[in-house]
Design a protein around this motif. Structure first.
Motif, PDB file in Angstrom:
ATOM      1  N   GLN A   1      13.088  32.067  12.378  1.00  0.00           N
ATOM      2  CA  GLN A   1      12.880  31.881  13.819  1.00  0.00           C
ATOM      3  C   GLN A   1      14.150  32.299  14.560  1.00  0.00           C
ATOM      4  N   LEU A   2      13.969  33.020  15.655  1.00  0.00           N
ATOM      5  CA  LEU A   2      15.076  33.419  16.517  1.00  0.00           C
ATOM      6  C   LEU A   2      15.082  32.518  17.742  1.00  0.00           C
TER       7      LEU A   2
ATOM      8  N   GLN B   1      20.385  28.383   5.876  1.00  0.00           N
ATOM      9  CA  GLN B   1      19.220  27.995   6.674  1.00  0.00           C
ATOM     10  C   GLN B   1      19.456  28.186   8.169  1.00  0.00           C
ATOM     11  N   ILE B   2      20.716  28.370   8.569  1.00  0.00           N
ATOM     12  CA  ILE B   2      21.066  28.593   9.977  1.00  0.00           C
ATOM     13  C   ILE B   2      22.155  29.658  10.037  1.00  0.00           C
ATOM     14  N   ILE B   3      22.031  30.606  10.968  1.00  0.00           N
ATOM     15  CA  ILE B   3      23.106  31.560  11.216  1.00  0.00           C
ATOM     16  C   ILE B   3      23.362  31.655  12.708  1.00  0.00           C
ATOM     17  N   PRO B   4      24.616  31.794  13.127  1.00  0.00           N
ATOM     18  CA  PRO B   4      24.939  32.043  14.524  1.00  0.00           C
ATOM     19  C   PRO B   4      25.008  33.544  14.787  1.00  0.00           C
TER      20      PRO B   4
ATOM     21  N   ASP C   1      14.474  42.121  15.973  1.00  0.00           N
ATOM     22  CA  ASP C   1      13.102  42.460  15.588  1.00  0.00           C
ATOM     23  C   ASP C   1      12.821  42.072  14.135  1.00  0.00           C
ATOM     24  N   ALA C   2      13.792  42.306  13.267  1.00  0.00           N
ATOM     25  CA  ALA C   2      13.602  41.971  11.854  1.00  0.00           C
ATOM     26  C   ALA C   2      13.465  40.464  11.661  1.00  0.00           C
ATOM     27  N   ILE C   3      14.199  39.699  12.440  1.00  0.00           N
ATOM     28  CA  ILE C   3      14.098  38.243  12.341  1.00  0.00           C
ATOM     29  C   ILE C   3      12.747  37.769  12.876  1.00  0.00           C
TER      30      ILE C   3
ATOM     31  N   PHE D   1      22.477  33.395  20.994  1.00  0.00           N
ATOM     32  CA  PHE D   1      21.384  33.530  20.035  1.00  0.00           C
ATOM     33  C   PHE D   1      21.786  32.924  18.694  1.00  0.00           C
ATOM     34  N   TYR D   2      20.819  32.357  18.018  1.00  0.00           N
ATOM     35  CA  TYR D   2      21.005  31.914  16.643  1.00  0.00           C
ATOM     36  C   TYR D   2      19.657  31.973  15.952  1.00  0.00           C
ATOM     37  N   ALA D   3      19.678  31.956  14.643  1.00  0.00           N
ATOM     38  CA  ALA D   3      18.431  32.045  13.885  1.00  0.00           C
ATOM     39  C   ALA D   3      18.414  30.983  12.806  1.00  0.00           C
TER      40      ALA D   3
END
Length: 532
Positions: free
Chosen positions: A282-283, A262-265, A273-275, A507-509
């Motif tokens: 969400q980015l 659910q979270i990536i760093p 763009d893909a995110i 950045f993280y998503a």
């Protein structure tokens, strides 16, 4: 790698193994795709961001934290403090009612108190302390910040107060106690494990006051945590937190898309763009206090020659690297300090891309025919270096144009860090993210004290630079500190132990249904993060 030898595959009694990579969407479980296995579960013994996220930012607390609004120290396990007029005595009032976690080896019988602070400090400071040599005994941060010499005494005044006596005033002392290595360990647990003959359990099966407790660890696969039911800052939002160890950036995004994480760093710029185009993702980004750099090992030929370091700095097209690799996520770096920090010198001479100048300097150094060397490339993505391999390849290509043939070398993250500390590299890509918002946190990366510990991976010791940063840390007036750090950066620029490359945004998503997760100067805060 201590952790590989001692904790790989351990499982607490009564818990079940959750297969790494399985899809998880339970509202009481949060999965974070981390980039590497931790070096240790004791942040005193570590130096890498992935380790701190997995340990100090999940399992522990510190006396102080950094206030996000102005990056100044604020209360945490200490509620207030006083400083003597001469700046050499600090007395902290400790928070009452803070409970430690427990594990299958130990259940605490008391709350956090001053003895835990004393143990945390003396283990790192005192070479004769029974825990000093446990798990290797390399307290890199503590030593590199000079706390081993700065602190002359630490004493429990009573259960609720602890007093530090310093050898001299130190402007960064409070900020130091917000850092990951300053996480507070349990003295009671340490005493119990020492009596049982298993002191290493303190590092391998940690007990802290943080929002989560370690439940399970499988080397290079996963870490499982369970919420602390008595967390002093209130109810923890997710009952279970799982770190899925996923070094590959493409795999991390794939897992985010399939809800396996659910979270990536640290997503790569080419993934943004893909995110953004996926309604389920969400980015996010924050401005980071960091610097990515190429360090020359100044104890190895030919990088012991300043002309060679200057030549290869001129040989690299830094702006092309930032444009190709960072895109909109970073800007070219020119100093050991990031631009937003006290002391930053914006008038340093710039190593512009100039192959002809590089060839001239190599000729002066007697190396007009070039030479062979290596470039160590990080195996993980970080905000200051989102694609180390690509950066290494671009540097390799630039150096080839001036006759320098470079071999790109990479290792597993733990081996990479260990090799850097030993000085095995000739040059290496690395970087730094602020731990405490103070310029000393960056300036000491090139201090003489970091050479024997391996923290100064350039292995560069310049007495003039060192004297300036040592003086700056003893001065409380910001304007005077600013002037001293600017002077130190002039020496840094002339001597070129690093080629600064970029200052990157962080950045993280996340999945769109994740709330409460915070990334700031203190690192990652999972306590309020949950799947809605």
């Amino acid at each position: 790698m201590l952790l590989k030898q001692t904790t790989a595959g351990l499982l607490l009694a009564g818990t079940s193994l959750l297969a790494a990579g399985s899809a998880l969407a339970a509202s009481d479980t949060l999965v974070y795709c981390t980039v590497a296995s931790p070096e240790s579960f004791n942040p005193q013994l570590a130096s890498s961001g992935p380790t701190f996220i997995a340990t100090s930012q999940v399992l522990y607390n510190r006396l102080l934290t950094l206030r996000e609004s102005d990056k100044t120290p604020a209360p945490s396990l200490a509620t207030e403090w006083t400083i003597s007029p001469d700046g050499k005595t600090y007395t902290f009032t400790l928070r009452k009612g803070v409970k430690f976690n427990s594990n299958k080896y130990f259940t605490p019988t008391r709350d956090f108190n001053a003895e835990d602070v004393v143990f945390t400090v003396m283990r790192q400071k005192d070479a004769n302390h029974p825990y000093h040599k446990v798990s290797g005994g390399n307290y890199e941060y503590f030593t590199d910040t000079g706390l081993d010499k700065l602190i002359t005494k630490v004493e429990a005044v009573d259960n609720d107060h602890v007093r530090f006596t310093l050898s001299q005033p130190n402007a960064a002392f409070l900020a130091d106690w917000t850092m990951d290595f300053a996480s507070i360990l349990s003295a009671e647990y340490a005493d119990a494990m020492l009596k049982k003959g298993t002191p290493e359990y303190v590092d391998n099966w940690p007990i802290g006051t943080g929002p989560f407790a370690l439940q399970q660890y499988k080397q290079d696969s996963l870490i499982r945590y369970v919420a602390n039911p008595h967390y002093w800052q209130g109810e923890v939002a997710s009952k279970h937190l799982i770190f899925s160890i996923t070094p590959d950036a493409q795999t991390r995004v794939a897992k985010l898309k399939t809800n396996e994480c659910q979270i990536i760093p640290a997503p790569l710029p080419e993934q943004f763009d893909a995110i953004k185009s996926d309604k389920n993702l969400q980015l996010h980004n924050i401005n980071g206090l960091n610097v990515g750099y190429l360090a020359f090992n100044t104890q190895k030929k030919p990088f012991d020659n300043v002309l060679v370091r200057q030549a290869l700095s001129y040989a690299v097209d830094k702006k092309a690297i930032v444009a190709a690799v960072f895109k909109d996520s970073g800007t070219p770096a020119y100093s050991v300090l990031p631009p937003a920090m006290l002391g930053y010198n914006d008038k340093l001479p710039e190593y512009t891309y100039d192959p002809q100048k590089a060839r001239e300097l190599l000729k002066q150094a007697g190396l007009e025919k070039g030479f062979e060397t290596d470039i160590w490339s990080m195996p993980v993505a970080r905000p200051y270096n989102p694609n180390s391999r690509r950066i290494a390849e671009m540097i390799q290509s630039d150096w080839a144009k001036v006759g320098v043939k470079a071999k790109i070398v990479t290792w597993e993250w733990g081996q990479y860090l260990a090799g850097l500390r030993k000085g095995e590299q000739q040059s290496a890509l690395y970087g730094w993210m602020s731990d405490n918002g103070d310029p000393d946190n960056f300036a000491t990366l090139l201090g003489c004290a970091g050479v024997p510990t391996g923290a100064n991976i350039a292995r560069w010791c310049d007495k003039g630079y060192d004297q300036l940063i040592q003086k700056a840390i003893q001065v409380s007036a910001p304007a005077e500190r600013d002037k001293l750090y600017q002077q130190a950066q002039v020496i840094f620029a002339e001597q070129a132990p690093w080629l600064p490359l970029a200052n990157g945004k962080v950045f993280y998503a996340t999945r769109s249904n994740v709330s409460g997760y915070v990334v700031d100067v203190n690192g990652s805060d999972f306590a309020k993060a949950k799947v809605n």
